[in-house]
Design a protein around this motif. Structure first.
Motif, PDB file in Angstrom:
ATOM      1  N   GLU A  13       0.815  -1.211   0.000  1.00  0.00           N
ATOM      2  CA  GLU A  13       0.000   0.000   0.000  1.00  0.00           C
ATOM      3  C   GLU A  13       0.850   1.263   0.000  1.00  0.00           C
ATOM      4  OE1 GLU A  13      -3.404   1.324   0.080  1.00  0.00           O
ATOM      5  OE2 GLU A  13      -3.146  -0.414  -1.194  1.00  0.00           O
ATOM      6  N   GLU A  16      -0.557   4.643   4.520  1.00  0.00           N
ATOM      7  CA  GLU A  16      -1.186   4.012   5.667  1.00  0.00           C
ATOM      8  C   GLU A  16      -2.283   4.920   6.179  1.00  0.00           C
ATOM      9  OE1 GLU A  16       1.050   2.568   8.885  1.00  0.00           O
ATOM     10  OE2 GLU A  16       2.470   1.443   7.661  1.00  0.00           O
ATOM     11  N   VAL A  17      -3.426   4.302   6.570  1.00  0.00           N
ATOM     12  CA  VAL A  17      -4.513   5.084   7.135  1.00  0.00           C
ATOM     13  C   VAL A  17      -4.211   5.346   8.609  1.00  0.00           C
ATOM     14  CG1 VAL A  17      -6.204   4.188   5.531  1.00  0.00           C
ATOM     15  CG2 VAL A  17      -5.818   2.993   7.676  1.00  0.00           C
ATOM     16  N   GLU A  21      -8.854   5.093  11.965  1.00  0.00           N
ATOM     17  CA  GLU A  21      -9.452   4.338  10.875  1.00  0.00           C
ATOM     18  C   GLU A  21      -9.220   2.844  11.062  1.00  0.00           C
ATOM     19  OE1 GLU A  21     -11.252   3.626   7.023  1.00  0.00           O
ATOM     20  OE2 GLU A  21     -11.390   5.185   8.541  1.00  0.00           O
ATOM     21  N   LYS A  22      -8.026   2.462  11.453  1.00  0.00           N
ATOM     22  CA  LYS A  22      -7.721   1.046  11.676  1.00  0.00           C
ATOM     23  C   LYS A  22      -8.545   0.482  12.827  1.00  0.00           C
ATOM     24  CE  LYS A  22      -2.935   1.505  10.070  1.00  0.00           C
ATOM     25  NZ  LYS A  22      -1.514   1.533  10.483  1.00  0.00           N
ATOM     26  N   SER A  25     -12.204  -0.056  11.767  1.00  0.00           N
ATOM     27  CA  SER A  25     -12.283  -1.235  10.903  1.00  0.00           C
ATOM     28  C   SER A  25     -12.198  -2.522  11.721  1.00  0.00           C
ATOM     29  CB  SER A  25     -11.158  -1.209   9.868  1.00  0.00           C
ATOM     30  OG  SER A  25     -11.259  -0.085   9.032  1.00  0.00           O
ATOM     31  N   GLY A  65     -13.194  -2.650   6.132  1.00  0.00           N
ATOM     32  CA  GLY A  65     -11.848  -2.230   5.754  1.00  0.00           C
ATOM     33  C   GLY A  65     -11.828  -1.339   4.530  1.00  0.00           C
ATOM     34  N   VAL A  66     -12.786  -1.571   3.608  1.00  0.00           N
ATOM     35  CA  VAL A  66     -12.871  -0.786   2.373  1.00  0.00           C
ATOM     36  C   VAL A  66     -14.332  -0.365   2.165  1.00  0.00           C
ATOM     37  CG1 VAL A  66     -12.057  -0.670  -0.020  1.00  0.00           C
ATOM     38  CG2 VAL A  66     -11.179  -2.456   1.490  1.00  0.00           C
ATOM     39  N   SER A 208      -8.645   6.764   4.170  1.00  0.00           N
ATOM     40  CA  SER A 208      -9.449   5.582   3.894  1.00  0.00           C
ATOM     41  C   SER A 208      -8.708   4.736   2.871  1.00  0.00           C
ATOM     42  CB  SER A 208     -10.823   5.990   3.352  1.00  0.00           C
ATOM     43  OG  SER A 208     -11.611   4.850   3.107  1.00  0.00           O
ATOM     44  N   PHE A 209      -8.923   3.436   2.935  1.00  0.00           N
ATOM     45  CA  PHE A 209      -8.280   2.534   1.974  1.00  0.00           C
ATOM     46  C   PHE A 209      -8.799   2.839   0.578  1.00  0.00           C
ATOM     47  CE2 PHE A 209      -7.975  -1.286  -0.555  1.00  0.00           C
ATOM     48  CZ  PHE A 209      -6.718  -1.771  -0.251  1.00  0.00           C
ATOM     49  N   ASP A 211      -8.708   1.480  -3.203  1.00  0.00           N
ATOM     50  CA  ASP A 211      -8.364   0.270  -3.943  1.00  0.00           C
ATOM     51  C   ASP A 211      -7.994   0.596  -5.384  1.00  0.00           C
ATOM     52  OD1 ASP A 211      -7.929  -2.357  -4.511  1.00  0.00           O
ATOM     53  OD2 ASP A 211     -10.043  -2.889  -4.724  1.00  0.00           O
TER      54      ASP A 211
END
Length: 232
Positions: A13, A16-17, A21-22, A25, A65-66, A208-209, A211
């Motif tokens: 990645e 990193e969030v 946020e982690k 999630s 997570g997403v 935020s993740f 993609d």
């Protein structure tokens, strides 16, 4: 080989969030699975619950997570699991060789999800579980589609709406998500591509993740700039 090249090849990645946020999630996914364990164990008291929860665990990764990803939206989650479960039960009923039935179930589920625009990767696991999940699941027949599969999917979506609602930057589904746009000091010139630093700063501001890769972002900008309507 420089680390930047190694990172690119390995797909590590870019950003990193935040710790918040982690944490959201992590806790959200855990609470969702706890609820689904209760539902699945009730529906399958004689066994098979663990196999079904496996596919729902993969959905929890996507929804918590997403949460803003296309594969995480309500239609892919609900229809993806439902259609895949129906196909899996059908294959298990008509194809008596388990390996062939499982292969057909997963393959047909992928094709159906693409056709119905509800691609949700854990749906493949649901189709597989309908075939290989054991006698307890087979005894449910097509009722397996409604309960526990669709019930679990609906509960998962509802929990994602409720849990993410408390955090403005995570609101789910995307219809409720209103990202904050920070003012830019400079407007990029038409036809110019963003630099690596621009991309890093933009992704970091989302917390935020995301993609999508850096190369894909640059390619999208270049395609937009070259589009006939871009200069209008």
């Amino acid at each position: 080989m420089p680390f930047s090249h190694l990172r690119r090849w390995l797909g590590i990645e870019l950003i990193e969030v935040s710790a918040v946020e982690k944490t959201v999630s992590t806790l959200g996914g855990g609470l969702a699975i706890l609820a689904l364990i209760a539902i699945s164990t009730w529906a399958l008291p004689t066994g098979g619950a663990a196999a079904l929860i496996t596919s729902m665990g993969a959905s929890a990764v996507l929804l918590f997570g997403v949460p803003h990803g296309q594969l995480s939206q309500p239609w892919p989650v609900i229809a993806g699991h439902g259609v895949s479960a129906f196909i899996g039960v059908t294959c298990a009923h008509f194809i008596h060789q388990p390996a062939i039935a499982a292969a057909c179930a997963v393959g047909l589920a992928i094709g159906a999800m693409q056709q119905l625009k509800c691609i949700h990767p854990p749906g493949g696991a649901t189709a597989f579980t309908a075939v290989m999940g054991g006698s307890a699941i087979h005894q449910l027949g097509f009722s397996f589609v409604l309960f526990p599969v669709l019930t679990n999917a609906l509960v998962m979506v509802l929990l994602a709406v409720l849990i993410n609602c408390a955090f403005r930057w995570r609101r789910y589904p995307n219809a409720f998500h209103h990202p904050v746009h920070s003012p830019r000091s400079e407007t990029p010139k038409h036809g110019s591509s963003p630099t690596h630093e621009d991309i890093v700063a933009a992704i970091r501001s989302l917390d935020s993740f995301v993609d999508i890769s850096e190369d894909e972002l640059i390619q999208l900008v270049e395609l937009l700039n070259s589009h006939p309507g871009a200069s209008k």
